[in-house]
Design a protein around this motif. Structure first.
Motif, PDB file in Angstrom:
ATOM      1  N   ILE A  33      13.092  -5.805  -0.188  1.00  0.00           N
ATOM      2  CA  ILE A  33      12.670  -6.366  -1.482  1.00  0.00           C
ATOM      3  C   ILE A  33      11.791  -5.354  -2.226  1.00  0.00           C
ATOM      4  N   ALA A  34      10.811  -4.792  -1.507  1.00  0.00           N
ATOM      5  CA  ALA A  34       9.901  -3.823  -2.134  1.00  0.00           C
ATOM      6  C   ALA A  34      10.660  -2.577  -2.588  1.00  0.00           C
ATOM      7  N   ARG A  35      11.672  -2.217  -1.827  1.00  0.00           N
ATOM      8  CA  ARG A  35      12.417  -0.985  -2.114  1.00  0.00           C
ATOM      9  C   ARG A  35      13.252  -1.119  -3.379  1.00  0.00           C
ATOM     10  N   ARG A  36      13.784  -2.308  -3.612  1.00  0.00           N
ATOM     11  CA  ARG A  36      14.637  -2.523  -4.790  1.00  0.00           C
ATOM     12  C   ARG A  36      13.822  -2.914  -6.022  1.00  0.00           C
ATOM     13  N   ALA A  37      12.574  -3.317  -5.838  1.00  0.00           N
ATOM     14  CA  ALA A  37      11.749  -3.775  -6.962  1.00  0.00           C
ATOM     15  C   ALA A  37      11.282  -2.580  -7.788  1.00  0.00           C
ATOM     16  N   SER A  38      11.080  -2.835  -9.088  1.00  0.00           N
ATOM     17  CA  SER A  38      10.648  -1.741  -9.961  1.00  0.00           C
ATOM     18  C   SER A  38       9.127  -1.663 -10.078  1.00  0.00           C
ATOM     19  N   ALA A  39       8.425  -2.645  -9.517  1.00  0.00           N
ATOM     20  CA  ALA A  39       6.961  -2.657  -9.518  1.00  0.00           C
ATOM     21  C   ALA A  39       6.516  -3.234  -8.173  1.00  0.00           C
ATOM     22  N   PRO A  40       5.254  -2.977  -7.780  1.00  0.00           N
ATOM     23  CA  PRO A  40       4.813  -3.542  -6.492  1.00  0.00           C
ATOM     24  C   PRO A  40       5.025  -5.056  -6.427  1.00  0.00           C
ATOM     25  N   ILE A  41       5.448  -5.542  -5.286  1.00  0.00           N
ATOM     26  CA  ILE A  41       5.691  -6.975  -5.146  1.00  0.00           C
ATOM     27  C   ILE A  41       4.366  -7.737  -5.248  1.00  0.00           C
ATOM     28  N   ASP A  42       4.461  -8.958  -5.753  1.00  0.00           N
ATOM     29  CA  ASP A  42       3.277  -9.781  -5.947  1.00  0.00           C
ATOM     30  C   ASP A  42       3.408 -10.993  -5.025  1.00  0.00           C
ATOM     31  N   TYR A  43       2.323 -11.349  -4.359  1.00  0.00           N
ATOM     32  CA  TYR A  43       2.422 -12.533  -3.505  1.00  0.00           C
ATOM     33  C   TYR A  43       1.146 -13.358  -3.598  1.00  0.00           C
ATOM     34  N   SER A  69       0.823  -1.220   0.000  1.00  0.00           N
ATOM     35  CA  SER A  69       0.000   0.000   0.000  1.00  0.00           C
ATOM     36  C   SER A  69       0.856   1.268   0.000  1.00  0.00           C
ATOM     37  N   LEU A  70       2.156   1.120   0.204  1.00  0.00           N
ATOM     38  CA  LEU A  70       3.028   2.293   0.333  1.00  0.00           C
ATOM     39  C   LEU A  70       3.627   2.703  -1.014  1.00  0.00           C
ATOM     40  N   ASP A  71       3.829   4.019  -1.175  1.00  0.00           N
ATOM     41  CA  ASP A  71       4.578   4.485  -2.349  1.00  0.00           C
ATOM     42  C   ASP A  71       6.073   4.467  -2.006  1.00  0.00           C
ATOM     43  N   ARG A  72       6.906   4.910  -2.950  1.00  0.00           N
ATOM     44  CA  ARG A  72       8.370   4.837  -2.762  1.00  0.00           C
ATOM     45  C   ARG A  72       8.832   5.509  -1.471  1.00  0.00           C
ATOM     46  N   GLU A  73       8.328   6.728  -1.252  1.00  0.00           N
ATOM     47  CA  GLU A  73       8.738   7.468  -0.050  1.00  0.00           C
ATOM     48  C   GLU A  73       8.260   6.756   1.215  1.00  0.00           C
ATOM     49  N   GLY A  74       7.045   6.208   1.116  1.00  0.00           N
ATOM     50  CA  GLY A  74       6.475   5.468   2.242  1.00  0.00           C
ATOM     51  C   GLY A  74       7.297   4.236   2.576  1.00  0.00           C
ATOM     52  N   ILE A  75       7.746   3.539   1.536  1.00  0.00           N
ATOM     53  CA  ILE A  75       8.571   2.336   1.728  1.00  0.00           C
ATOM     54  C   ILE A  75       9.885   2.719   2.405  1.00  0.00           C
ATOM     55  N   LYS A  76      10.470   3.827   1.928  1.00  0.00           N
ATOM     56  CA  LYS A  76      11.743   4.294   2.492  1.00  0.00           C
ATOM     57  C   LYS A  76      11.575   4.665   3.971  1.00  0.00           C
ATOM     58  N   ALA A  77      10.473   5.368   4.262  1.00  0.00           N
ATOM     59  CA  ALA A  77      10.225   5.779   5.651  1.00  0.00           C
ATOM     60  C   ALA A  77       9.990   4.568   6.553  1.00  0.00           C
ATOM     61  N   PHE A  78       9.270   3.562   6.008  1.00  0.00           N
ATOM     62  CA  PHE A  78       8.967   2.358   6.782  1.00  0.00           C
ATOM     63  C   PHE A  78      10.255   1.578   7.061  1.00  0.00           C
ATOM     64  N   TYR A  79      11.135   1.540   6.078  1.00  0.00           N
ATOM     65  CA  TYR A  79      12.434   0.875   6.256  1.00  0.00           C
ATOM     66  C   TYR A  79      13.189   1.533   7.415  1.00  0.00           C
ATOM     67  N   LYS A  80      13.230   2.862   7.390  1.00  0.00           N
ATOM     68  CA  LYS A  80      13.949   3.591   8.446  1.00  0.00           C
ATOM     69  C   LYS A  80      13.345   3.328   9.819  1.00  0.00           C
ATOM     70  N   GLU A  81      12.007   3.292   9.840  1.00  0.00           N
ATOM     71  CA  GLU A  81      11.303   3.037  11.110  1.00  0.00           C
ATOM     72  C   GLU A  81      11.682   1.661  11.654  1.00  0.00           C
ATOM     73  N   SER A  87      10.305  -8.321   8.525  1.00  0.00           N
ATOM     74  CA  SER A  87       9.698  -7.135   7.951  1.00  0.00           C
ATOM     75  C   SER A  87      10.703  -6.337   7.149  1.00  0.00           C
ATOM     76  N   ILE A  88      11.887  -6.135   7.738  1.00  0.00           N
ATOM     77  CA  ILE A  88      12.848  -5.278   7.053  1.00  0.00           C
ATOM     78  C   ILE A  88      13.351  -5.932   5.766  1.00  0.00           C
ATOM     79  N   GLY A  89      13.454  -7.262   5.779  1.00  0.00           N
ATOM     80  CA  GLY A  89      13.830  -7.970   4.551  1.00  0.00           C
ATOM     81  C   GLY A  89      12.779  -7.779   3.462  1.00  0.00           C
ATOM     82  N   LEU A  90      11.512  -7.871   3.838  1.00  0.00           N
ATOM     83  CA  LEU A  90      10.428  -7.672   2.870  1.00  0.00           C
ATOM     84  C   LEU A  90      10.414  -6.236   2.360  1.00  0.00           C
ATOM     85  N   ILE A  91      10.708  -5.288   3.251  1.00  0.00           N
ATOM     86  CA  ILE A  91      10.726  -3.876   2.825  1.00  0.00           C
ATOM     87  C   ILE A  91      11.884  -3.637   1.856  1.00  0.00           C
TER      88      ILE A  91
END
Lengths: 185, 129
Positions: A157-167, A125-137, A151-155
């Motif tokens: 993955i999402a941070r390096r991916a070019s499209a939203p992760i699919d699960y 549900s997060l955009d790029r900035e949101g993902i970055k902020a969540f990682y820092k948190e 959680s941080i491993g999943l974040i």
């Protein structure tokens, strides 16, 4: 053509049709992670893949495989003169529509599925900035109980991916689910 | 306090914790098999060296080309320890070295810098190889 070759050629053809460059299925260890990761980097270097892309694929690969190693519900532990812990899962790296992808899959306990879904949906549900902020948190937080930092491993993955992760999950038997996570780079 | 030196391996960075000269260095890649086993003793030694210390100057030079998310947590713990030492009256410098074309390491450096208040955290771009 013999039945044996036919059977495995069919298997190889299916992998090829899905764009899979290499795959592994079975018990994974940190040693296997290292060896596969090294082969992946070498192959991408030989093909003169942009090193930024190689780096992102590698990063997602490491986090995905470490998720299998830490969280797969299908695991064997024992002592063969040294302590051994093996976790079962599937790893596939491929190309589709000009992008690389990394898929990992493993069994999870049904009781863990909802929590994992919630985490993944939140990250999705997060955009790029949101993902970055969540990682820092998460970086500043103490590790969650009984979680070795998923959680941080999943974040990552999402941070390096070019499209939203699919699960996806499929329930298997009474107490387990088969969990797949796909990230495009 | 004894200095700590480890040669780099394919999965872990070179470590040169020169306590005698108040200079710490980490260089290489970081995705060790067991992050706690790798970073735990480093953090413990640093914590002991910093205990009760004030008025010292300390530099950490850090040049990583890749680290996984478990290592990121360990690095954050290392930085928070240094930030605390800065707050306790020590002069702490962290030099974050990265290749100038490495956006990922640059962004990580910026993120860490934002979270630390009592250290001089300097981003040091290096010519791309």
């Amino acid at each position: 053509m013999g039945a044996l070759a036919e059977e495995y050629l069919g298997f190889k053809t299916i992998l090829g049709q899905k764009g899979i460059i290499f795959s592994f299925s079975g018990y994974v260890s940190e040693g296997i992670l290292f060896a596969l990761g090294d082969a992946l980097k070498q192959k991408m270097a030989l093909e003169e893949t942009d090193h930024h892309v190689t780096r992102k694929v590698f990063s997602i690969f490491v986090e995905q495989v470490q998720n299998i190693i830490r969280y797969s519900a299908d695991r064997m532990t024992g002592d063969i003169g040294k302590p051994v812990e093996l976790s079962s899962g599937m790893i596939a790296v491929g190309q589709e529509g000009g992008s690389f992808f990394v898929v990992c899959a493993n069994m999870v306990r049904l009781s863990d599925m909802e929590r994992l879904k919630e985490r993944l949906d939140h990250i999705k549900s997060l955009d790029r900035e949101g993902i970055k902020a969540f990682y820092k948190e998460k970086l500043r937080e103490d590790p969650e109980m009984d979680s070795k930092g998923a959680s941080i491993g999943l974040i990552e993955i999402a941070r390096r991916a070019s499209a939203p992760i699919d699960y996806d999950f499929i329930e298997v038997g009474g107490a387990s689910a088969f969990f797949c996570l796909k990230a495009f780079i | 306090m004894d200095n700590i030196t480890h040669a780099a391996t394919e999965r872990s960075p070179e470590v040169a914790f020169d306590f005698a000269n108040s200079h710490l260095r980490l260089k290489g890649e970081s995705y060790p098999e067991d992050v706690a086993a790798f970073y735990g003793p480093l953090l413990t030694a640093l914590d002991r060296w910093l205990a009760g210390r004030s008025g010292s100057a300390l530099t950490l030079d850090i040049e990583l080309v890749y680290f996984n998310s478990s290592s990121a947590k360990a690095l954050m713990n290392l930085f928070l320890m240094l930030d605390k030492a800065g707050a306790a009256g020590n002069s702490v410098s962290i030099n974050w070295r990265f290749s100038e074309d490495d956006d990922i390491m640059e962004e990580f450096g910026e993120d860490f810098a934002e979270d630390l208040q009592h250290v001089r955290f300097t981003l040091c771009p290096l010519p791309a190889s």
